[in-house]
Motif scaffolding. Structure first.
Motif, PDB file in Angstrom:
ATOM      1  N   ARG A   1      -9.989   4.256   0.428  1.00 42.62           N
ATOM      2  CA  ARG A   1      -9.431   3.155   1.209  1.00 42.62           C
ATOM      3  C   ARG A   1      -8.909   2.112   0.242  1.00 42.62           C
ATOM      4  N   VAL A   2      -7.908   1.383   0.702  1.00 44.14           N
ATOM      5  CA  VAL A   2      -7.295   0.364  -0.149  1.00 44.14           C
ATOM      6  C   VAL A   2      -7.337  -0.973   0.586  1.00 44.14           C
ATOM      7  N   PHE A   3      -7.274  -2.033  -0.192  1.00 44.40           N
ATOM      8  CA  PHE A   3      -7.213  -3.370   0.400  1.00 44.40           C
ATOM      9  C   PHE A   3      -6.274  -4.213  -0.437  1.00 44.40           C
ATOM     10  N   SER A   4      -5.694  -5.216   0.205  1.00 45.82           N
ATOM     11  CA  SER A   4      -4.691  -6.024  -0.488  1.00 45.82           C
ATOM     12  C   SER A   4      -5.358  -7.005  -1.437  1.00 45.82           C
ATOM     13  N   LEU A   5      -4.792  -7.092  -2.645  1.00 43.40           N
ATOM     14  CA  LEU A   5      -5.284  -8.056  -3.629  1.00 43.40           C
ATOM     15  C   LEU A   5      -4.245  -9.131  -3.939  1.00 43.40           C
TER      16      LEU A   5
ATOM     17  N   SER B   1       6.440  14.813  -2.337  1.00 41.45           N
ATOM     18  CA  SER B   1       6.206  14.348  -0.966  1.00 41.45           C
ATOM     19  C   SER B   1       5.636  12.935  -1.043  1.00 41.45           C
ATOM     20  N   TRP B   2       6.047  12.106  -0.098  1.00 39.37           N
ATOM     21  CA  TRP B   2       5.592  10.716  -0.094  1.00 39.37           C
ATOM     22  C   TRP B   2       4.682  10.485   1.103  1.00 39.37           C
ATOM     23  N   THR B   3       3.526   9.894   0.866  1.00 40.80           N
ATOM     24  CA  THR B   3       2.597   9.581   1.941  1.00 40.80           C
ATOM     25  C   THR B   3       2.371   8.068   1.972  1.00 40.80           C
ATOM     26  N   ASP B   4       2.695   7.461   3.097  1.00 38.56           N
ATOM     27  CA  ASP B   4       2.456   6.026   3.250  1.00 38.56           C
ATOM     28  C   ASP B   4       0.964   5.764   3.433  1.00 38.56           C
ATOM     29  N   ILE B   5       0.465   4.740   2.751  1.00 34.94           N
ATOM     30  CA  ILE B   5      -0.921   4.320   2.927  1.00 34.94           C
ATOM     31  C   ILE B   5      -0.928   2.854   3.367  1.00 34.94           C
ATOM     32  N   SER B   6      -1.999   2.441   4.019  1.00 32.42           N
ATOM     33  CA  SER B   6      -2.090   1.049   4.456  1.00 32.42           C
ATOM     34  C   SER B   6      -3.533   0.587   4.396  1.00 32.42           C
ATOM     35  N   CYS B   7      -3.676  -0.723   4.448  1.00 32.34           N
ATOM     36  CA  CYS B   7      -5.000  -1.318   4.258  1.00 32.34           C
ATOM     37  C   CYS B   7      -5.894  -1.142   5.474  1.00 32.34           C
ATOM     38  N   ASP B   8      -5.337  -0.707   6.599  1.00 37.10           N
ATOM     39  CA  ASP B   8      -6.172  -0.648   7.794  1.00 37.10           C
ATOM     40  C   ASP B   8      -6.663   0.759   8.137  1.00 37.10           C
ATOM     41  N   ARG B   9      -6.347   1.734   7.314  1.00 35.09           N
ATOM     42  CA  ARG B   9      -6.910   3.060   7.605  1.00 35.09           C
ATOM     43  C   ARG B   9      -7.181   3.821   6.303  1.00 35.09           C
ATOM     44  N   SER B  10      -8.294   4.551   6.316  1.00 36.06           N
ATOM     45  CA  SER B  10      -8.646   5.322   5.133  1.00 36.06           C
ATOM     46  C   SER B  10      -7.787   6.587   5.081  1.00 36.06           C
ATOM     47  N   PHE B  11      -7.756   7.206   3.934  1.00 43.11           N
ATOM     48  CA  PHE B  11      -6.946   8.419   3.764  1.00 43.11           C
ATOM     49  C   PHE B  11      -7.625   9.296   2.723  1.00 43.11           C
TER      50      PHE B  11
END
Ligand code: ZN
Length: 307
Positions: free
Chosen positions: A159-163, A136-146
């Motif tokens: 949470r992730v942030f762009s480097l 299963s694939w889950t999209d993550i983004s820098c503007d929301r925690s998961f």
């Protein structure tokens, strides 16, 4: 939160198959005062039952076999590995997915851009979705925690942030331009149930004030230790790219990570993703002594950490 360092070298490992630099040569002939390393791979768990891989290294199969907590536990085919979080689409971070294609259900967490590169551009990864209920694939983004979801709905808050905005070299220019640039390279902060935080960032192009602020709120930092100096690889190879051109801030120098992160007081600081050319791998050398004196550790395969 338990953290297992399964591998700590940069791409190519240590020694690297086609490298005869001083480090690789003396490691092979048994005179090196440092340890061999597989390519960087980390696994984390909040309960020791469900484990999550941070990226999927080309050495993943042997790294899993070397780590008892990642072995199947019940009769037949099963795995405590519940998912894989991808921080980039680099080959060193995704190739191991192809070693997880034996119809075992798990979840992949990645940005939509990395998912499109794998699912739409590289047909081999379709082997992860041969049958319903496989990956299963889950999209993550820098503007929301998961949450990396374990059993019974309990998991690890992330949470992730762009480097960085540069996609891997195997992604065509046209494709890169069509993707969201901030999706290319992520840093991760994972929180334990007691709100202790680990930052994981095996590739860091540079350190700015906003990154420093985020890192000061962490308790453990696993940070890019790829190159000691900016021209390290060009000196060994005679040509090629600098560390910064490859997206790695060097450890040493006035603009290096040792200096830029010197003011960080809170986190335990550990270098990962160390290239085989890096002189700080030599535990009798001045570079290793300098790193240790600055309060940093140099990660080794097989380390277990707890937060
Ligand atoms: Zn080498």
């Amino acid at each position: 939160m338990l953290i297992k360092i399964l591998g700590s070298a940069a791409g190519g490992g240590f020694p690297q198959w086609n490298c005869n630099c001083r480090n690789c040569r003396s490691l092979r002939d048994g005179t090196y005062k440092g340890k061999p390393r597989t390519q960087t791979q980390v696994a984390i768990s909040h309960d020791t039952r469900a484990w999550f891989l941070l990226n999927a290294s080309p050495d993943l199969r042997t790294q899993i076999e070397a780590t008892a907590v990642l072995h199947p536990r019940n009769h037949g085919r099963n795995s405590p590995i519940g998912g894989v979080l991808l921080t980039s689409g680099d080959i060193d971070q995704i190739a191991g997915l192809l070693s997880l294609r034996e119809l075992q259900p798990f979840r992949i967490y990645c940005t939509p851009s990395i998912r499109r590169i794998l699912q739409e551009d590289n047909s081999m990864f379709a082997m992860l979705n041969r049958v319903p209920g496989q990956v299963s694939w889950t999209d993550i983004s820098c503007d929301r925690s998961f949450c990396l979801q374990g059993e019974r709905g309990v998991g690890i808050d992330c949470r992730v942030f762009s480097l960085g905005s540069r996609f891997p070299a195997y992604v065509s220019r046209d494709r890169s331009l069509a993707l969201k640039q901030g999706d290319a390279l992520l840093g991760l902060i994972a929180s334990s149930s007691s709100d202790r935080r680990m930052a994981y960032m095996p590739a860091v192009p540079d350190v700015d004030d906003s990154l420093l602020e985020q890192l000061e709120e962490t308790d453990l930092l696993l940070f890019d230790g790829t190159f000691w100096s900016d021209d390290e690889l060009t000196r060994v190879q005679g040509s090629g790219s600098t560390a910064r051109e490859m997206g790695h801030i060097p450890v040493s120098g006035t603009e290096g990570s040792l200096r830029k992160l010197a003011g960080l007081q809170r986190p335990r600081k550990v270098f990962v993703h160390i290239n085989n050319t890096n002189p700080m791998l030599d535990e009798t050398g001045p570079e290793y002594a300098q790193v240790r004196a600055a309060g940093w550790e140099v990660a080794e395969d097989g380390w277990s950490l707890d937060l």
